[in-house]
Scaffold this motif. Structure first.
Motif, PDB file in Angstrom:
ATOM      1  N   THR A   2     -16.988 -25.506  10.120  1.00 12.40           N
ATOM      2  CA  THR A   2     -15.764 -25.963  10.786  1.00 12.40           C
ATOM      3  C   THR A   2     -15.243 -24.865  11.685  1.00 12.40           C
ATOM      4  OG1 THR A   2     -14.374 -25.197   8.972  1.00 12.40           O
ATOM      5  CG2 THR A   2     -15.135 -27.493   8.878  1.00 12.40           C
ATOM      6  N   ALA A   3     -14.592 -25.289  12.736  1.00 12.85           N
ATOM      7  CA  ALA A   3     -14.018 -24.327  13.671  1.00 12.85           C
ATOM      8  C   ALA A   3     -12.719 -23.799  13.097  1.00 12.85           C
ATOM      9  CB  ALA A   3     -13.762 -24.998  15.009  1.00 12.85           C
ATOM     10  N   SER A   4     -12.459 -22.569  13.343  1.00  7.75           N
ATOM     11  CA  SER A   4     -11.211 -21.952  12.920  1.00  7.75           C
ATOM     12  C   SER A   4     -10.075 -22.478  13.796  1.00  7.75           C
ATOM     13  CB  SER A   4     -11.318 -20.430  13.055  1.00  7.75           C
ATOM     14  OG  SER A   4     -10.060 -19.852  12.891  1.00  7.75           O
ATOM     15  N   PRO A   5      -8.974 -22.916  13.201  1.00  7.31           N
ATOM     16  CA  PRO A   5      -7.853 -23.398  14.019  1.00  7.31           C
ATOM     17  C   PRO A   5      -7.150 -22.260  14.739  1.00  7.31           C
ATOM     18  CG  PRO A   5      -7.262 -23.449  11.702  1.00  7.31           C
ATOM     19  CD  PRO A   5      -8.709 -23.054  11.780  1.00  7.31           C
ATOM     20  N   ASP A   6      -7.290 -21.031  14.251  1.00 12.41           N
ATOM     21  CA  ASP A   6      -6.644 -19.879  14.876  1.00 12.41           C
ATOM     22  C   ASP A   6      -7.674 -19.144  15.719  1.00 12.41           C
ATOM     23  OD1 ASP A   6      -5.191 -17.686  15.615  1.00 12.41           O
ATOM     24  OD2 ASP A   6      -5.240 -16.751  13.624  1.00 12.41           O
ATOM     25  N   LEU A   7      -7.518 -19.183  17.024  1.00  8.86           N
ATOM     26  CA  LEU A   7      -8.462 -18.501  17.901  1.00  8.86           C
ATOM     27  C   LEU A   7      -8.041 -17.064  18.175  1.00  8.86           C
ATOM     28  CD1 LEU A   7      -9.290 -21.352  20.414  1.00  8.86           C
ATOM     29  CD2 LEU A   7     -10.588 -20.607  18.416  1.00  8.86           C
ATOM     30  N   GLY A   8      -7.050 -16.612  17.473  1.00  5.68           N
ATOM     31  CA  GLY A   8      -6.651 -15.206  17.572  1.00  5.68           C
ATOM     32  C   GLY A   8      -6.250 -14.811  18.974  1.00  5.68           C
ATOM     33  N   THR A   9      -7.011 -13.905  19.566  1.00  7.14           N
ATOM     34  CA  THR A   9      -6.651 -13.357  20.866  1.00  7.14           C
ATOM     35  C   THR A   9      -7.356 -14.062  22.021  1.00  7.14           C
ATOM     36  OG1 THR A   9      -8.389 -11.712  20.680  1.00  7.14           O
ATOM     37  CG2 THR A   9      -6.197 -11.075  19.889  1.00  7.14           C
ATOM     38  N   ALA A  10      -7.838 -15.293  21.814  1.00  6.27           N
ATOM     39  CA  ALA A  10      -8.487 -16.022  22.900  1.00  6.27           C
ATOM     40  C   ALA A  10      -7.530 -16.119  24.088  1.00  6.27           C
ATOM     41  CB  ALA A  10      -8.901 -17.408  22.438  1.00  6.27           C
ATOM     42  N   ARG A  11      -8.089 -15.954  25.296  1.00  8.25           N
ATOM     43  CA  ARG A  11      -7.277 -15.981  26.509  1.00  8.25           C
ATOM     44  C   ARG A  11      -7.787 -17.071  27.445  1.00  8.25           C
ATOM     45  NH1 ARG A  11      -7.755  -9.823  28.113  1.00  8.25           N
ATOM     46  NH2 ARG A  11      -7.322 -10.689  30.141  1.00  8.25           N
ATOM     47  N   THR A  12      -6.913 -17.531  28.288  1.00  9.07           N
ATOM     48  CA  THR A  12      -7.272 -18.521  29.296  1.00  9.07           C
ATOM     49  C   THR A  12      -8.217 -17.877  30.306  1.00  9.07           C
ATOM     50  OG1 THR A  12      -5.124 -19.556  29.027  1.00  9.07           O
ATOM     51  CG2 THR A  12      -6.341 -20.088  31.032  1.00  9.07           C
ATOM     52  N   ALA A  13      -9.205 -18.646  30.762  1.00 10.71           N
ATOM     53  CA  ALA A  13     -10.177 -18.137  31.722  1.00 10.71           C
ATOM     54  C   ALA A  13      -9.495 -17.672  33.000  1.00 10.71           C
ATOM     55  CB  ALA A  13     -11.213 -19.205  32.037  1.00 10.71           C
ATOM     56  N   SER A  14      -9.857 -16.491  33.447  1.00  9.82           N
ATOM     57  CA  SER A  14      -9.322 -15.914  34.676  1.00  9.82           C
ATOM     58  C   SER A  14     -10.301 -14.844  35.146  1.00  9.82           C
ATOM     59  CB  SER A  14      -7.959 -15.271  34.423  1.00  9.82           C
ATOM     60  OG  SER A  14      -8.116 -14.107  33.628  1.00  9.82           O
ATOM     61  N   ASP A  16      -9.635 -11.757  35.487  1.00  7.38           N
ATOM     62  CA  ASP A  16      -9.421 -10.593  34.625  1.00  7.38           C
ATOM     63  C   ASP A  16     -10.135 -10.750  33.286  1.00  7.38           C
ATOM     64  OD1 ASP A  16      -7.929  -9.257  36.520  1.00  7.38           O
ATOM     65  OD2 ASP A  16      -6.008  -9.973  35.736  1.00  7.38           O
ATOM     66  N   LEU A  17     -10.127 -11.964  32.730  1.00  2.00           N
ATOM     67  CA  LEU A  17     -10.839 -12.203  31.476  1.00  2.00           C
ATOM     68  C   LEU A  17     -12.327 -11.934  31.662  1.00  2.00           C
ATOM     69  CD1 LEU A  17     -11.128 -13.158  28.551  1.00  2.00           C
ATOM     70  CD2 LEU A  17     -11.249 -15.509  29.439  1.00  2.00           C
ATOM     71  N   LEU A  18     -12.899 -12.489  32.720  1.00  2.00           N
ATOM     72  CA  LEU A  18     -14.328 -12.279  32.969  1.00  2.00           C
ATOM     73  C   LEU A  18     -14.643 -10.793  33.106  1.00  2.00           C
ATOM     74  CD1 LEU A  18     -17.081 -13.649  33.475  1.00  2.00           C
ATOM     75  CD2 LEU A  18     -16.543 -13.480  35.908  1.00  2.00           C
ATOM     76  N   LYS A  19     -13.833 -10.072  33.866  1.00  4.10           N
ATOM     77  CA  LYS A  19     -14.052  -8.628  34.039  1.00  4.10           C
ATOM     78  C   LYS A  19     -13.944  -7.897  32.702  1.00  4.10           C
ATOM     79  CE  LYS A  19     -12.378  -8.550  38.774  1.00  4.10           C
ATOM     80  NZ  LYS A  19     -11.294  -8.145  39.668  1.00  4.10           N
ATOM     81  N   SER A  20     -12.959  -8.254  31.898  1.00  3.94           N
ATOM     82  CA  SER A  20     -12.769  -7.604  30.591  1.00  3.94           C
ATOM     83  C   SER A  20     -13.958  -7.848  29.671  1.00  3.94           C
ATOM     84  CB  SER A  20     -11.495  -8.123  29.917  1.00  3.94           C
ATOM     85  OG  SER A  20     -10.369  -7.727  30.639  1.00  3.94           O
ATOM     86  N   VAL A  21     -14.440  -9.069  29.646  1.00  5.54           N
ATOM     87  CA  VAL A  21     -15.589  -9.388  28.791  1.00  5.54           C
ATOM     88  C   VAL A  21     -16.826  -8.640  29.265  1.00  5.54           C
ATOM     89  CG1 VAL A  21     -17.178 -11.232  28.106  1.00  5.54           C
ATOM     90  CG2 VAL A  21     -14.710 -11.599  27.961  1.00  5.54           C
ATOM     91  N   PHE A  22     -17.073  -8.638  30.578  1.00 10.51           N
ATOM     92  CA  PHE A  22     -18.299  -8.001  31.070  1.00 10.51           C
ATOM     93  C   PHE A  22     -18.241  -6.486  31.054  1.00 10.51           C
ATOM     94  CE2 PHE A  22     -19.832 -12.126  31.802  1.00 10.51           C
ATOM     95  CZ  PHE A  22     -21.215 -11.985  31.799  1.00 10.51           C
ATOM     96  N   ARG A  23     -17.070  -5.886  30.839  1.00  8.25           N
ATOM     97  CA  ARG A  23     -17.019  -4.442  30.596  1.00  8.25           C
ATOM     98  C   ARG A  23     -17.699  -4.107  29.272  1.00  8.25           C
ATOM     99  NH1 ARG A  23     -11.588  -4.893  32.500  1.00  8.25           N
ATOM    100  NH2 ARG A  23     -11.585  -4.303  34.689  1.00  8.25           N
ATOM    101  N   GLN A  24     -17.761  -5.089  28.380  1.00 10.85           N
ATOM    102  CA  GLN A  24     -18.425  -4.903  27.082  1.00 10.85           C
ATOM    103  C   GLN A  24     -19.935  -5.106  27.170  1.00 10.85           C
ATOM    104  OE1 GLN A  24     -16.722  -3.686  24.686  1.00 10.85           O
ATOM    105  NE2 GLN A  24     -14.772  -3.961  25.714  1.00 10.85           N
ATOM    106  N   HIS A  25     -20.420  -5.621  28.287  1.00 18.23           N
ATOM    107  CA  HIS A  25     -21.836  -5.953  28.465  1.00 18.23           C
ATOM    108  C   HIS A  25     -22.535  -4.811  29.204  1.00 18.23           C
ATOM    109  CE1 HIS A  25     -25.389  -8.338  29.290  1.00 18.23           C
ATOM    110  NE2 HIS A  25     -25.240  -8.132  30.578  1.00 18.23           N
ATOM    111  N   ALA A  26     -23.465  -4.154  28.541  1.00 21.22           N
ATOM    112  CA  ALA A  26     -24.237  -3.106  29.209  1.00 21.22           C
ATOM    113  C   ALA A  26     -25.288  -3.777  30.087  1.00 21.22           C
ATOM    114  CB  ALA A  26     -24.917  -2.202  28.187  1.00 21.22           C
ATOM    115  N   ALA A  27     -25.377  -3.339  31.332  1.00 19.46           N
ATOM    116  CA  ALA A  27     -26.317  -3.928  32.277  1.00 19.46           C
ATOM    117  C   ALA A  27     -27.173  -2.840  32.905  1.00 19.46           C
ATOM    118  CB  ALA A  27     -25.560  -4.683  33.367  1.00 19.46           C
TER     119      ALA A  27
END
Length: 171
Positions: A2-14, A16-27
């Motif tokens: 089952t999916a957790s009803p609390d998504l914690g710190t999930a953010r709306t797509a933007s 800035d969100l994409l940039k923040s996530v891809f800072r975690q991705h080593a390329a």
């Protein structure tokens, strides 16, 4: 499951969100080169992908505002260079706006299909451009290239991009 009803710190797509996530991705770090009318151009790319093995295809993204875009938009062939950890300065040069990217200390030669080939890289490819696909708000293109030739025999370890900085692999 089952999916957790609390998504914690999930953010709306933007953006800035994409940039923040891809800072975690080593390329891996590559330099893309092209030439038209004797004018070489190039830029640092962390968006390089292997698309297919048969036929061998690669892709990368480029902004249409990039100084390299007018040549990449028209050229038939491009060079793809995989950089080594010893080439942080080269990566920075090709990433810097207004830099003389092909002046000293950059070492390069004209390779197959007239493509600028950088010396001392871990590997390089020459690719025939088969598509330029609009992406984003029409301010980017995904370039698809069919591999024509190359050389995987460079020595060293790959250069990575992570958290907004060039990095080497750790043992």
């Amino acid at each position: 499951m089952t999916a957790s009803p609390d998504l914690g710190t999930a953010r709306t797509a933007s953006p800035d969100l994409l940039k923040s996530v891809f800072r975690q991705h080593a390329a891996g770090v590559a330099v893309i080169t092209a030439q038209r009318g004797g004018r070489p151009v190039g830029f640092t790319a962390t968006s390089l992908n292997s698309v297919a093995a048969d036929p061998p295809l690669v892709s990368f993204g480029i902004g249409t505002g990039s100084s390299s875009w007018p040549v990449v938009a028209e050229t038939r062939h491009i060079g793809v260079h995989i950089l080594g950890e010893h080439q942080q300065d080269l990566a920075a040069t090709f990433a810097r706006s207004g830099a003389d990217r092909f002046g000293a200390p950059t070492r390069w030669r004209t390779g197959p299909e007239g493509v600028p080939i950088l010396d001392g890289v871990l590997a390089w490819l020459v690719c025939e451009v088969v598509a330029r696909v609009p992406a984003g708000e029409s301010d980017h293109r995904i370039v698809l290239g069919r591999v024509v030739t190359g050389d995987p025999a460079g020595a060293g370890r790959p250069l990575l991009y992570h958290q907004g900085r060039f990095n080497a692999l750790r043992d």
